[in-house]
Write an enzyme that holds these catalytic residues in place. Structure first.
Site, PDB file in Angstrom:
ATOM      1  N   ASP A   8       0.855  -1.184   0.000  1.00  0.00           N
ATOM      2  CA  ASP A   8       0.000   0.000   0.000  1.00  0.00           C
ATOM      3  C   ASP A   8       0.897   1.241   0.000  1.00  0.00           C
ATOM      4  OD1 ASP A   8       0.755   0.557   2.636  1.00  0.00           O
ATOM      5  OD2 ASP A   8      -1.253   0.356   3.480  1.00  0.00           O
ATOM      6  N   CYS A  65       2.919  -2.963   4.021  1.00  0.00           N
ATOM      7  CA  CYS A  65       2.087  -1.795   4.306  1.00  0.00           C
ATOM      8  C   CYS A  65       2.857  -0.975   5.332  1.00  0.00           C
ATOM      9  CB  CYS A  65       0.682  -2.194   4.748  1.00  0.00           C
ATOM     10  SG  CYS A  65       0.559  -3.063   6.322  1.00  0.00           S
ATOM     11  N   THR A  67       2.888  -0.837   8.621  1.00  0.00           N
ATOM     12  CA  THR A  67       3.454  -1.678   9.686  1.00  0.00           C
ATOM     13  C   THR A  67       3.751  -3.093   9.207  1.00  0.00           C
ATOM     14  OG1 THR A  67       1.237  -2.361  10.287  1.00  0.00           O
ATOM     15  CG2 THR A  67       2.158  -0.461  11.483  1.00  0.00           C
ATOM     16  N   GLY A  70      -1.440  -5.015   8.893  1.00  0.00           N
ATOM     17  CA  GLY A  70      -2.744  -5.129   8.221  1.00  0.00           C
ATOM     18  C   GLY A  70      -2.685  -6.017   6.993  1.00  0.00           C
ATOM     19  N   HIS A  98      10.610 -23.706   9.834  1.00  0.00           N
ATOM     20  CA  HIS A  98       9.582 -24.389  10.627  1.00  0.00           C
ATOM     21  C   HIS A  98       8.155 -24.192  10.127  1.00  0.00           C
ATOM     22  CE1 HIS A  98      12.190 -24.967  14.510  1.00  0.00           C
ATOM     23  NE2 HIS A  98      12.745 -25.461  13.420  1.00  0.00           N
ATOM     24  N   HIS A 133       7.564 -30.710  11.383  1.00  0.00           N
ATOM     25  CA  HIS A 133       6.965 -29.417  11.023  1.00  0.00           C
ATOM     26  C   HIS A 133       5.850 -29.592   9.985  1.00  0.00           C
ATOM     27  CE1 HIS A 133       9.931 -27.602  13.510  1.00  0.00           C
ATOM     28  NE2 HIS A 133      10.888 -28.220  12.838  1.00  0.00           N
TER      29      HIS A 133
END
Ligand code: RB5
Length: 146
Positions: A8, A65, A67, A70, A98, A133
């Site tokens: 974004d 984005c 952070t 989102g 993992h 895993h």
């Protein structure tokens, strides 16, 4: 080697940096933007990127984005996606080893204590370990839709 990438308006610069790094490493990058500061909604970019990934032929996806939160949450709502948001090289390596993450997310407004380019490299250079895993990932993916 192919990667799909979207972001974004909160991560235009970091997306450009990661894109050129990937290209320098020999990846073909299908870049879905946005390449401008004009506001776009991160769930729309996540959906677009996952839909492109689902066409096949991609090694992994990269989402960004402000952070990274989102857009990673949004992509993880879509079936088959395991998008990690590592803050360090260690977690980037471990999420491949993992969790076999198929998407990696970054925040363009985050002050990383380690270079995001190196975090991306740690993810790329790690290998999924399989074994126990596989079972845990199968259980994780069985949570979809619950
Ligand atoms: C957009 O302003 C911002 O909310 C977005 O980039 C992201 O940080 C959301 O998680």
């Amino acid at each position: 080697m192919k990667v799909v990438m979207a972001n974004d308006h909160g991560a235009v610069e970091l997306a450009a940096r990661l894109k050129s790094h990937l290209e320098n490493r020999g990846y073909e990058v299908k870049y879905l933007g946005t390449a401008t500061e004009e506001s776009v909604d991160y769930p729309d970019k996540a959906e677009e990127c996952v839909n492109e990934y689902r066409k096949g032929g991609y090694d992994f996806g990269v989402l960004l984005c402000g952070t990274g939160i989102g857009i990673s949450i949004s992509s993880n709502k879509m079936n088959g996606i395991r998008c990690a948001l590592p803050q360090t090289r260690y977690s980037a390596e471990m999420t491949k080893r993992h969790n076999n993450a198929n998407f990696i997310a970054f925040g363009g407004r985050v002050e990383y204590s380690e270079d995001p380019v190196e975090i991306l490299d740690a993810f790329i250079d790690a290998e999924f370990e399989g074994g126990r895993h596989e079972r845990r990932i199968a259980k994780m993916m069985a949570l979809e839709g619950k």
